[in-house]
Design a protein around this motif. Structure first.
Motif, PDB file in Angstrom:
ATOM      1  N   GLY A  39       0.804  -1.213   0.000  1.00 53.48           N
ATOM      2  CA  GLY A  39       0.000   0.000   0.000  1.00 53.48           C
ATOM      3  C   GLY A  39       0.838   1.264   0.000  1.00 53.48           C
ATOM      4  O   GLY A  39       2.015   1.248  -0.358  1.00 53.48           O
ATOM      5  N   ALA A  40       0.189   2.355   0.439  1.00 49.80           N
ATOM      6  CA  ALA A  40       0.822   3.675   0.319  1.00 49.80           C
ATOM      7  C   ALA A  40       1.768   3.936   1.483  1.00 49.80           C
ATOM      8  O   ALA A  40       1.454   3.654   2.635  1.00 49.80           O
ATOM      9  CB  ALA A  40      -0.263   4.745   0.274  1.00 49.80           C
ATOM     10  N   PHE A  41       2.928   4.491   1.167  1.00 53.05           N
ATOM     11  CA  PHE A  41       3.885   4.929   2.173  1.00 53.05           C
ATOM     12  C   PHE A  41       4.188   6.407   1.956  1.00 53.05           C
ATOM     13  O   PHE A  41       3.979   6.942   0.868  1.00 53.05           O
ATOM     14  CB  PHE A  41       5.195   4.144   2.063  1.00 53.05           C
ATOM     15  CG  PHE A  41       5.059   2.690   2.420  1.00 53.05           C
ATOM     16  CD1 PHE A  41       4.952   2.290   3.742  1.00 53.05           C
ATOM     17  CD2 PHE A  41       5.043   1.735   1.426  1.00 53.05           C
ATOM     18  CE1 PHE A  41       4.820   0.952   4.062  1.00 53.05           C
ATOM     19  CE2 PHE A  41       4.919   0.386   1.743  1.00 53.05           C
ATOM     20  CZ  PHE A  41       4.808  -0.007   3.062  1.00 53.05           C
ATOM     21  N   GLY A  42       4.738   7.028   3.003  1.00 57.78           N
ATOM     22  CA  GLY A  42       5.124   8.427   2.897  1.00 57.78           C
ATOM     23  C   GLY A  42       6.627   8.579   2.714  1.00 57.78           C
ATOM     24  O   GLY A  42       7.330   7.630   2.378  1.00 57.78           O
TER      25      GLY A  42
ATOM     26  N   ASP B 168       6.767   8.003  -0.972  1.00 56.72           N
ATOM     27  CA  ASP B 168       5.491   8.600  -1.384  1.00 56.72           C
ATOM     28  C   ASP B 168       5.387   8.578  -2.909  1.00 56.72           C
ATOM     29  O   ASP B 168       6.330   8.973  -3.594  1.00 56.72           O
ATOM     30  CB  ASP B 168       5.419  10.051  -0.878  1.00 56.72           C
ATOM     31  CG  ASP B 168       4.008  10.615  -0.957  1.00 56.72           C
ATOM     32  OD1 ASP B 168       3.439  10.628  -2.075  1.00 56.72           O
ATOM     33  OD2 ASP B 168       3.477  11.031   0.076  1.00 56.72           O
TER      34      ASP B 168
END
Lengths: 231, 338
Positions: A118-121, A125
């Motif tokens: 999924g999404a990471f920063g 990002d």
């Protein structure tokens, strides 16, 4: 007593250099043709072909420091190294200056788990432009520019190397013998990459597959520790 | 005494202010008898504020290059979040895509997304339509910059995530939060399963046929296994879409497409990845009479079946029991009113 201890530590840190050298670090120095890489500047490839490099970015993750075969340090973070962002070229390792290391290793790219979670920063990002939107997965290595050899629009070449699914897992382990210095300089000589990448008019590889794995191995081979004592 | 009261009041005010800043957790409820979801909520806990932000983003055309197309343009809540009556969808400047927009529901159980499974996580799905030139045609980092420049969004991100920073990660996670709430589990089929209603004779007959012929791939209760299969569609000569093979590079994946859920199938016409069939009758006719031979044809379809015309009618009667009007008209799913 407190004062004498403080003085002692001041002396100690003085012996070890400036306070900011307290930790250890990796410094990546992009090279081309034995000189520092300047983005957007005209240059010649090893065979004399005029070219420019407009972008060099790659991920470094799973950094390990070894001391006589034992892992002295491991950092699970992922770092985006960008030739156009001087700050990104220095990766600080959170371990004492006194830690010995005779070799290091890192993953050139992002492992499978981070590719499917999924999404990471931060550096991961998707706004960083290092994530494929049409086919999930991080771009491990991105090298773009122009070369008169390329018959593409505006003579552009684009190498976006990535892919996490077998049999085309793309990220590559890089292992280097190092001198035991506080800041370890790692040269990134992209001329080595060009010598083979552009062979046969291949000017764009932008999806996972056999070509991308071959080029990723090539990219992993451009990292070296300078033989000179000083940078 | 008075001091004590004042202290208590002050504490209450402080408490209220503090809770005002904390997003309110929302529990994800798994419908009875359903498997565990695939989505890892630990990495993106649902909150009222996060869901509200995701919903606002879902309906906001700011995500597209021409500020006309939003997610909901192709995923309309009233038709189970698909682009009804469009074989393939159109995006910015009326550009036509190559695939039928899938209905959105029960996404927490999805292990891959898109007809070919090119997207491996719900969080990352929105990147595909946002940046596709025929869909929203935008650069993702530019979308984030546009959101940062608005008056409204910094405050909405603060409510959802604690501070005003608008990042790609937060934007994608908020969208996921809204999408995760799109659960369709209240159809007549579900009420029958719960013992609250009964099938008509025809529906019951259709259900028996479904279990015998369809349930292997369109497995209940989700009515999909989430796997990929070649269901015998002739290759479309215009799109020449080989499906999953383009993602995996594996020849045995040629012409494999995601098995779609059959929930709300009444509303999600036309059918198949390219929307080639206008009605459920056409779909069933295909499975009985229209299968195109191929080395990668699903084994389940290799033996010809003998569904009569009446059988097909009964099957359709059952499929209509998968319609969930509460889902389609849930006020929590529609355009957010301020």
């Amino acid at each position: 007593m407190v004062r004498s201890v403080a003085i002692f530590f001041c002396l100690l840190s003085g012996l070890q250099g400036l306070p900011q050298d307290r930790g250890r670090a990796l410094r990546f120095v992009p090279f081309v043709n034995a000189g520092p890489l300047q983005l957007d500047e005209p240059l010649f490839l090893p065979d004399g072909t005029p070219a420019t490099i407009t972008q060099l970015r790659f991920y470094v993750s799973q950094i390990r420091f070894f001391d006589q075969g034992h892992i002295a340090f491991f950092d699970s973070s992922c770092y985006l190294v960008d030739a156009g962002e001087p700050k990104s070229l220095l990766i600080q390792a959170d371990l004492p200056r006194s830690t010995h290391a005779d070799s290091i290793s890192f993953l050139l790219g992002i492992d499978s788990l981070n590719n499917v979670s999924g999404a990471f920063g931060g550096d991961l990002d998707p706004t960083k432009g290092m994530y494929w939107t049409w086919n999930s997965g991080y771009i491990n290595w991105k090298l773009e520019g122009t070369c008169t050899k390329c018959t593409t629009v505006k003579n552009e070449f684009q190498f976006h190397l990535g892919g996490y699914l077998p049999p085309y897992f793309n990220a590559q382990q890089v292992g280097l013998k190092v001198k035991d210095e506080g800041v370890i300089t790692v040269e990134v000589d992209v001329s080595k990459f060009f010598a083979q990448a552009l062979l046969g008019g291949r000017c764009s590889v932008m999806s996972p597959g056999k070509d991308a794995v071959e080029l990723a191995k090539l990219a992993a081979s451009v990292f070296s520790i300078p033989s000179r004592g000083e940078e | 005494m008075r001091n004590k009261v004042l202290t208590a009041i002050a504490a209450l005010v402080l408490f209220a202010a503090a809770t005002d800043r904390q997003p309110v957790a929302v529990e994800f409820r798994i419908p009875k008898g359903w498997p565990q979801p695939s989505y890892d909520f630990a990495n993106n806990p649902l909150t009222q504020e996060g869901i509200a932000l995701g919903r606002k983003l879902f309906y906001d055309p700011i995500l597209s290059a021409d500020s006309i197309v939003s997610c909901s343009s192709c995923h309309l809540s009233y038709t189970a979040f698909t682009h009804v009556d469009h074989a393939v969808s159109h995006g910015i400047r009326d550009r036509i895509g190559t695939r039928n927009s899938p209905a959105l529901m029960n996404l927490a159980w999805g292990r891959s997304f898109m007809w070919d499974g090119a997207v491996n996580h719900l969080d990352m799905q929105a990147l595909a339509p946002i940046s596709h030139p025929d869909e929203m045609g935008e650069d993702f980092s530019h979308v984030i910059q546009k959101l940062q420049r608005t008056e409204r969004y910094p405050e909405l991100f603060r409510r959802a995530f604690g501070d005003e920073a608008i990042t790609g990660e937060r934007m994608l996670k908020a969208l996921s939060q809204f999408e995760l709430t799109l659960i369709s589990a209240y159809s007549k089929y579900d009420r029958v399963k719960a013992g609250a209603e009964v099938f008509t004779q025809q529906e019951a007959k259709g259900y028996a046929l479904f279990l015998a012929h369809c349930n292997t791939c369109h497995h209940e209760p989700l009515f999909t296994t989430g796997e990929f299969a070649n269901n015998g569609l002739r290759v479309d000569t215009i799109y020449n879409d080989l499906g999953r093979m383009k993602v995996t590079g594996v020849p045995t994946d040629s012409l494999h497409f995601k098995v779609p859920t059959l929930r709300n199938v009444e509303f999600s016409f036309p059918y198949m990845h390219d929307g080639r069939f206008k009605s459920l009758r056409h779909v069933l006719d295909h499975y009985v009479e229209g299968l195109s031979p191929s080395p990668t044809l699903a084994a389940e379809l290799s033996n010809s079946n003998s569904l009569t015309k009446d059988d097909r009618t009964d099957l359709i009667a059952f499929l209509l029991t998968l319609s969930d009007r509460d889902f389609c008209f849930d006020p929590e799913h529609g355009y957010p009113k301020e």
